[in-house]
Design an enzyme around this catalytic site. Structure first.
Site, PDB file in Angstrom:
ATOM      1  N   LYS A 169       0.860  -1.184   0.000  1.00 25.79           N
ATOM      2  CA  LYS A 169       0.000   0.000   0.000  1.00 25.79           C
ATOM      3  C   LYS A 169       0.897   1.234   0.000  1.00 25.79           C
ATOM      4  CE  LYS A 169      -4.489   0.709   0.037  1.00 25.79           C
ATOM      5  NZ  LYS A 169      -5.546  -0.194  -0.459  1.00 25.79           N
TER       6      LYS A 169
HETATM    7  P1  NAD Z   1     -12.986   7.389  -3.284  1.00 29.47           P
HETATM    8  O1  NAD Z   1     -12.022   8.445  -2.948  1.00 29.47           O
HETATM    9  O2  NAD Z   1     -13.337   7.141  -4.699  1.00 29.47           O
HETATM   10  O3  NAD Z   1     -14.348   7.585  -2.468  1.00 29.47           O
HETATM   11  C1  NAD Z   1     -14.379   7.747  -1.085  1.00 29.47           C
HETATM   12  C2  NAD Z   1     -15.769   8.230  -0.669  1.00 29.47           C
HETATM   13  O4  NAD Z   1     -15.833   8.272   0.753  1.00 29.47           O
HETATM   14  C3  NAD Z   1     -16.100   9.639  -1.160  1.00 29.47           C
HETATM   15  O5  NAD Z   1     -17.463   9.694  -1.470  1.00 29.47           O
HETATM   16  C4  NAD Z   1     -15.789  10.506   0.052  1.00 29.47           C
HETATM   17  O6  NAD Z   1     -16.509  11.724   0.049  1.00 29.47           O
HETATM   18  C5  NAD Z   1     -16.230   9.580   1.170  1.00 29.47           C
HETATM   19  N1  NAD Z   1     -15.605   9.881   2.452  1.00 29.47           N
HETATM   20  C6  NAD Z   1     -14.334  10.258   2.687  1.00 29.47           C
HETATM   21  N2  NAD Z   1     -14.140  10.443   4.003  1.00 29.47           N
HETATM   22  C7  NAD Z   1     -15.313  10.172   4.597  1.00 29.47           C
HETATM   23  C8  NAD Z   1     -15.757  10.195   5.928  1.00 29.47           C
HETATM   24  N3  NAD Z   1     -14.937  10.574   6.928  1.00 29.47           N
HETATM   25  N4  NAD Z   1     -17.046   9.852   6.190  1.00 29.47           N
HETATM   26  C9  NAD Z   1     -17.861   9.494   5.193  1.00 29.47           C
HETATM   27  N5  NAD Z   1     -17.508   9.457   3.913  1.00 29.47           N
HETATM   28  C10 NAD Z   1     -16.248   9.805   3.613  1.00 29.47           C
HETATM   29  O7  NAD Z   1     -12.360   6.048  -2.629  1.00 29.47           O
HETATM   30  P2  NAD Z   1     -12.698   4.547  -3.026  1.00 29.47           P
HETATM   31  O8  NAD Z   1     -11.693   4.074  -4.002  1.00 29.47           O
HETATM   32  O9  NAD Z   1     -14.148   4.386  -3.295  1.00 29.47           O
HETATM   33  O10 NAD Z   1     -12.318   3.820  -1.652  1.00 29.47           O
HETATM   34  C11 NAD Z   1     -13.217   3.741  -0.561  1.00 29.47           C
HETATM   35  C12 NAD Z   1     -12.788   2.623   0.355  1.00 29.47           C
HETATM   36  O11 NAD Z   1     -12.770   1.398  -0.375  1.00 29.47           O
HETATM   37  C13 NAD Z   1     -11.385   2.765   0.952  1.00 29.47           C
HETATM   38  O12 NAD Z   1     -11.387   2.195   2.237  1.00 29.47           O
HETATM   39  C14 NAD Z   1     -10.536   1.912   0.025  1.00 29.47           C
HETATM   40  O13 NAD Z   1      -9.354   1.457   0.641  1.00 29.47           O
HETATM   41  C15 NAD Z   1     -11.498   0.777  -0.248  1.00 29.47           C
HETATM   42  N6  NAD Z   1     -11.201   0.001  -1.456  1.00 29.47           N
HETATM   43  C16 NAD Z   1     -11.147   0.610  -2.667  1.00 29.47           C
HETATM   44  C17 NAD Z   1     -10.882  -0.158  -3.793  1.00 29.47           C
HETATM   45  C18 NAD Z   1     -10.859   0.438  -5.169  1.00 29.47           C
HETATM   46  O14 NAD Z   1     -10.749  -0.324  -6.137  1.00 29.47           O
HETATM   47  N7  NAD Z   1     -11.001   1.732  -5.344  1.00 29.47           N
HETATM   48  C19 NAD Z   1     -10.653  -1.541  -3.669  1.00 29.47           C
HETATM   49  C20 NAD Z   1     -10.743  -2.115  -2.412  1.00 29.47           C
HETATM   50  C21 NAD Z   1     -11.027  -1.334  -1.301  1.00 29.47           C
END
Ligand code: NAD
Length: 430
Positions: free
Chosen positions: A120
């Site tokens: 990461k």
């Molecule tokens: P992103 O940046 O695209 O979206 C994040 C969302 O969460 C946004 O809508 C943001 O406004 C919201 N957010 C941020 N802080 C917040 C808070 N304190 N309270 C409520 N909402 C909040 O990110 P993403 O890629 O969708 O990732 C989200 C989660 O999923 C993370 O934990 C990431 O590690 C995990 N994840 C992502 C992927 C991927 O392929 N993108 C894969 C596995 C896991």
């Protein structure tokens, strides 16, 4: 059934585990190591990341001044293959958080049986403070600083919070310019025009949906009978809302960092997407009741999908979660102690290392396609993703049932077990 295994650990006196991602990740490993009788040497090896890199990221602001942020890249384990994991841009990014996220990547890759280790990275930055051009310069400098760590055979970054396919394209370009030729396999989650995979954009959300459906099937509940609340309306949460809505679920609540929305009769994600494009947030969407992120977690629904950040379900709110199923789109949204409370209350928690493994699975497909320079149809990608995830779910569920474990304990048992087996098979160098 060997329920006494779990009971022994549950009954053992232990100090409470803290809420941080790193404490959570370590406690999960320690618990399963005890349950499965993991060799102490392997356990100790797996508790620490293999390599950590802290870099300084200076870059030019639009006004000509210089800004410097701290960046990180952690390889937790590479015994089963190259390190794999996302890059996050967020003010809370720090070494311990990145270490936890890298460790979870190791187990995740092993659970879905893909030949990667866990990594990461991230930069401690609030992207809202910067223009697109500043983010590009910061990204290219960060990529240059971690260059010795990454590469198609070594470590392959991908998007995470606040990073996207454009940022992956800049990293791919920076790496390629240093190599003197194009190296598409250095990152995944990049645009299709430069070697990205069809289906990668929605893969994590699609996987979350498959895991919810598999759980509903086990519980004998119909897809069109359930209401869903989703925290985080980004790449994972936003598309999951769309997919679940299209599949017939009632999406009653969604949120982003600014706050949330609730509508008992269900929300239309397509209309919310249009609103968000104009307003920059889901907030203010007409016809829905505004709620806070805290309220969203406790809302009356069947399925809760935390898809934002870690540590949102803690001992403070775990006994007020009303959902029957919590499917972890985010990494680490439920703390170790909160997980115990949910478990005791009979809430089925589909753990992050299984629930959101669709992203890394299609990242693996992308890497394979880049290396072979031979690309698949979207249907092929989605079908293979579904097969892998449903198979992983069945294995985790069967082990949980057989040994009287939670889904999280069973998922860790399988993930940690496969990595441990690889360690023991290779032997300890030198
Ligand atoms: P992103 O940046 O695209 O979206 C994040 C969302 O969460 C946004 O809508 C943001 O406004 C919201 N957010 C941020 N802080 C917040 C808070 N304190 N309270 C409520 N909402 C909040 O990110 P993403 O890629 O969708 O990732 C989200 C989660 O999923 C993370 O934990 C990431 O590690 C995990 N994840 C992502 C992927 C991927 O392929 N993108 C894969 C596995 C896991």
């Amino acid at each position: 059934m060997e329920p006494e295994l779990e009971t022994d650990v549950e009954k053992a006196e232990r100090p409470p585990v803290g809420d941080s991602a790193w404490e959570t990740a370590l406690a999960q490993l320690d618990e399963v190591a005890e349950l499965m009788g993991l060799a102490p040497g392997v356990h100790e090896t797996l508790r620490a990341p293999k390599r950590t890199l802290i870099v300084s990221v200076p870059f030019r602001m639009d006004d000509g001044s210089t800004r410097v942020y701290q960046g990180y890249r952690v390889h937790h384990n590479v015994t089963r293959g190259p390190a794999k994991g996302g890059i996050r841009y967020h003010p809370a990014v720090g070494l311990d958080e990145v270490k936890a996220l890298a460790m979870w990547m190791t187990w995740k890759c092993a659970i879905v049986g893909i030949p990667f280790g866990g990594a990461k990275g991230g930069v401690s930055v609030d992207v809202r403070d910067h223009s697109r051009a500043e983010i590009e310069r910061m990204t290219r400098r960060y990529a240059s600083e971690i260059l010795p760590f990454i590469g198609p055979e070594k470590d392959i970054p991908a998007p995470d919070m606040n990073t996207n396919e454009e940022i992956m394209a800049w990293i791919m370009d920076t790496y390629s310019m240093n190599s003197g030729y194009s190296v598409p396999g250095v990152v995944t989650g990049k645009p299709v025009s430069i070697g990205g995979s069809k289906g990668r954009g929605g893969a994590t959300s699609r996987g979350v949906m498959y895991m919810i459906f598999s759980t509903l099937k086990q519980l004998g509940i119909g897809i069109d009978e359930v209401s869903v609340a989703i925290q985080g309306y980004g790449k994972v949460g936003g598309f999951a809302a769309q997919l679940l809505h299209d599949a017939g679920c009632r999406v009653v609540a969604v949120s982003d960092v600014e706050g949330g929305l609730y509508r008992e009769k269900g929300l239309d994600p397509e209309a919310i997407n249009r609103h968000k494009q104009e307003a920059g947030s889901v907030l203010g969407f007409p016809g829905a009741e505004p709620i806070t992120n805290e309220e969203l977690l406790e809302i009356d629904c069947d399925v809760l999908v935390p898809a934002a950040i870690e540590g949102v379900v803690t001992i403070k709110n775990a006994d007020r979660i009303q959902a029957k199923i919590v499917c972890e789109g985010a990494n680490g949204p439920v703390t170790f102690e909160a997980d115990k409370i949910l478990n005791d209350r009979g809430v089925v928690v589909v753990p992050d290392i299984l629930a959101n493994s669709g992203g890394v699975t299609v990242s693996y497909f992308e890497w394979v396609q880049d290396i072979q320079a031979y690309f698949w149809s979207e249907e092929e990608v989605n079908d293979r993703l579904r097969d892998i995830m449903e198979d992983a779910f069945s294995q985790v569920h069967a082990l949980a049932t057989d040994k009287g474990l939670s889904m999280r304990q069973a998922a860790h048992w399988i993930g940690v077990g496969r990595v441990a087996e690889a360690h023991l098979t290779r032997g300890l160098f030198p």
